[in-house]
Each structure stands twice: as C-alpha cells, then as structure tokens.
Design a protein around this motif. Structure first.
Motif, PDB file in Angstrom:
ATOM      1  N   ALA A 122       2.963  13.538 -10.640  1.00  0.00           N
ATOM      2  CA  ALA A 122       3.938  14.606 -10.872  1.00  0.00           C
ATOM      3  C   ALA A 122       4.490  14.531 -12.298  1.00  0.00           C
ATOM      4  N   PHE A 123       4.809  13.331 -12.775  1.00  0.00           N
ATOM      5  CA  PHE A 123       5.287  13.174 -14.148  1.00  0.00           C
ATOM      6  C   PHE A 123       4.228  13.624 -15.144  1.00  0.00           C
ATOM      7  N   ARG A 124       2.990  13.196 -14.902  1.00  0.00           N
ATOM      8  CA  ARG A 124       1.876  13.521 -15.798  1.00  0.00           C
ATOM      9  C   ARG A 124       1.612  15.018 -15.822  1.00  0.00           C
ATOM     10  N   ASP A 125       1.693  15.664 -14.666  1.00  0.00           N
ATOM     11  CA  ASP A 125       1.436  17.102 -14.579  1.00  0.00           C
ATOM     12  C   ASP A 125       2.385  17.920 -15.443  1.00  0.00           C
ATOM     13  N   ASP A 126       3.592  17.427 -15.661  1.00  0.00           N
ATOM     14  CA  ASP A 126       4.619  18.179 -16.385  1.00  0.00           C
ATOM     15  C   ASP A 126       4.589  18.005 -17.903  1.00  0.00           C
ATOM     16  N   THR A 164       0.831  -1.205   0.000  1.00  0.00           N
ATOM     17  CA  THR A 164       0.000   0.000   0.000  1.00  0.00           C
ATOM     18  C   THR A 164       0.867   1.256   0.000  1.00  0.00           C
ATOM     19  N   ALA A 165       1.900   1.275   0.811  1.00  0.00           N
ATOM     20  CA  ALA A 165       2.796   2.431   0.883  1.00  0.00           C
ATOM     21  C   ALA A 165       3.550   2.625  -0.432  1.00  0.00           C
ATOM     22  N   LEU A 166       4.022   1.534  -1.025  1.00  0.00           N
ATOM     23  CA  LEU A 166       4.743   1.618  -2.290  1.00  0.00           C
ATOM     24  C   LEU A 166       3.848   2.155  -3.396  1.00  0.00           C
ATOM     25  N   LYS A 167       2.618   1.642  -3.472  1.00  0.00           N
ATOM     26  CA  LYS A 167       1.692   2.114  -4.508  1.00  0.00           C
ATOM     27  C   LYS A 167       1.342   3.588  -4.297  1.00  0.00           C
ATOM     28  N   ALA A 168       1.177   4.015  -3.061  1.00  0.00           N
ATOM     29  CA  ALA A 168       0.894   5.427  -2.775  1.00  0.00           C
ATOM     30  C   ALA A 168       2.050   6.303  -3.254  1.00  0.00           C
ATOM     31  N   GLN A 169       3.262   5.860  -3.028  1.00  0.00           N
ATOM     32  CA  GLN A 169       4.447   6.598  -3.463  1.00  0.00           C
ATOM     33  C   GLN A 169       4.503   6.656  -4.997  1.00  0.00           C
ATOM     34  N   LEU A 170       4.225   5.534  -5.648  1.00  0.00           N
ATOM     35  CA  LEU A 170       4.213   5.504  -7.115  1.00  0.00           C
ATOM     36  C   LEU A 170       3.125   6.405  -7.681  1.00  0.00           C
ATOM     37  N   ARG A 171       1.968   6.450  -7.028  1.00  0.00           N
ATOM     38  CA  ARG A 171       0.885   7.319  -7.500  1.00  0.00           C
ATOM     39  C   ARG A 171       1.324   8.780  -7.495  1.00  0.00           C
ATOM     40  N   LYS A 172       1.943   9.221  -6.414  1.00  0.00           N
ATOM     41  CA  LYS A 172       2.418  10.613  -6.331  1.00  0.00           C
ATOM     42  C   LYS A 172       3.431  10.902  -7.423  1.00  0.00           C
ATOM     43  N   ARG A 173       4.341   9.970  -7.640  1.00  0.00           N
ATOM     44  CA  ARG A 173       5.366  10.155  -8.661  1.00  0.00           C
ATOM     45  C   ARG A 173       4.753  10.241 -10.056  1.00  0.00           C
ATOM     46  N   CYS A 174       3.813   9.344 -10.349  1.00  0.00           N
ATOM     47  CA  CYS A 174       3.178   9.324 -11.674  1.00  0.00           C
ATOM     48  C   CYS A 174       2.359  10.583 -11.918  1.00  0.00           C
TER      49      CYS A 174
END
Length: 189
Positions: A20-24, A8-18
């Motif tokens: 941020a990538f998408r926003d740019d 759950t923690a890993l997926k939450a971290q990946l969601r934030k990263r993705c």
C-alpha cells in the motif's frame, strides 16, 4: 497460535502495508530511485549484473539495466522450481520475453549467468538490513549461494519500516538504494 503462525501472520500484515505504501509513491520519486541506482553502479565494467523485471508497483530498475548493459552483461532471475534457488538468464534491451512463474517476465533466449552484482527487489526493509520479500524464500536461498556477489536492495523510501521480524534463513541486505539515498545497516551512506 504458535510462534511460527504469529510470525507468518505478522509478515503477511507487513507485506500488505508495504505494498500500500509503495502503490502511493508518485512517478518523480520512482524516477529518483532509478537515477540513484544507476549513479551507484555506473562505474561497473565487465561485470555480470542481475537486475529484475518489475511486477505490480515495484520500483523499476530497467533504465539503469539498459545503461549498465553497455559495459556489462545483465541478467534477470528465473524461477525454475519451487524451493530452488533462482537462476539468472541473460537480458538485453529489447530481448524477447514471456510470462514466467508468478507473472514475472523472463527472457526466452540467452545464456544462464552467475551474477557478480545482484539488484534485489523487496516489499520492505528496515535499518538493520532486514528484507521483507513476497514469502517464497527465493532470494534468501539464492543469495546464500552467492557469497561473493555485491548485493543491493532496491526500493522506495516509503517501503522502509522500523523492524522486520527475521528468521534464521533470512538474508540481511548490506545496502538498500531508494529515492532518498543509500542505506546500510546502522544508517545511510
């Protein structure tokens, strides 16, 4: 911390990263993704196609949906209950909308449809067809019941990551269309 908590923690971290990538991603890359989506689906006639109405910085399929609506029925997902599969309500250009659950726009009228083709939004994807969604499991539950449908993930290349940890209930995407190309497990097609 147990395995479930770590996942759950890993997926939450990946969601934030993705996100941020998408926003740019610039507008011209987003337009390229939409063009590729339409190019891959433009030959469809007489089908029921489930698109989606984007939230936040999701890549926008509405241009393709408008064009596809000329020869097909188009619908969009509606959350009807937590823990339930999505239902799909008919959509057409200019149809009346309201804000539904999770801040997603949904049609206020139109019939319920069962799609032949499902365009799936996502936060991240990997070369094995793994999909990272928002964590509610709505698409996983829905796609498990639509075994005959053609399923197409729709994203930006910036959302591709090396590996997404998978759970037994996670749906594997057979295709993902991005601004760079069409990906299938094992490589681009």
């Amino acid at each position: 911390m147990g395995d479930d908590a770590n996942l759950t923690a890993l997926k939450a971290q990946l969601r934030k990263r993705c996100i941020a990538f998408r926003d740019d991603v610039p507008a011209e890359r987003r337009a390229m993704a939409a063009t590729r989506l339409y190019a891959r689906l433009m030959g469809l006639r007489g089908r029921t196609i489930a698109g989606f109405l984007p939230i936040g910085s999701e890549v926008d399929p509405r241009g393709a949906m408008r064009s596809l609506a000329k020869d097909n029925r188009v619908c969009v997902p509606v959350v009807t209950a937590r823990g339930a599969p999505l239902r799909f309500r008919e959509w057409w250009p200019g149809c009346p909308l309201e804000t539904g659950d999770f801040g997603v726009s949904v049609p206020t009228e139109g019939g319920w449809r069962v799609p032949d083709v499902v365009i799936v939004p996502l936060l991240g994807f990997d070369p094995q067809g793994g999909r990272l969604g928002y964590g509610g499991g709505f698409y996983d539950r829905t796609l498990a019941g639509l075994r005959e449908a053609l399923v197409v993930g729709f994203a930006l290349e910036a959302q591709r990551i090396d590996s997404i940890p998978q759970e037994p209930t996670d749906f594997q995407l057979p295709y993902v269309i991005t601004d760079v190309g069409v990906h299938a497990p094992g490589g681009a097609v």
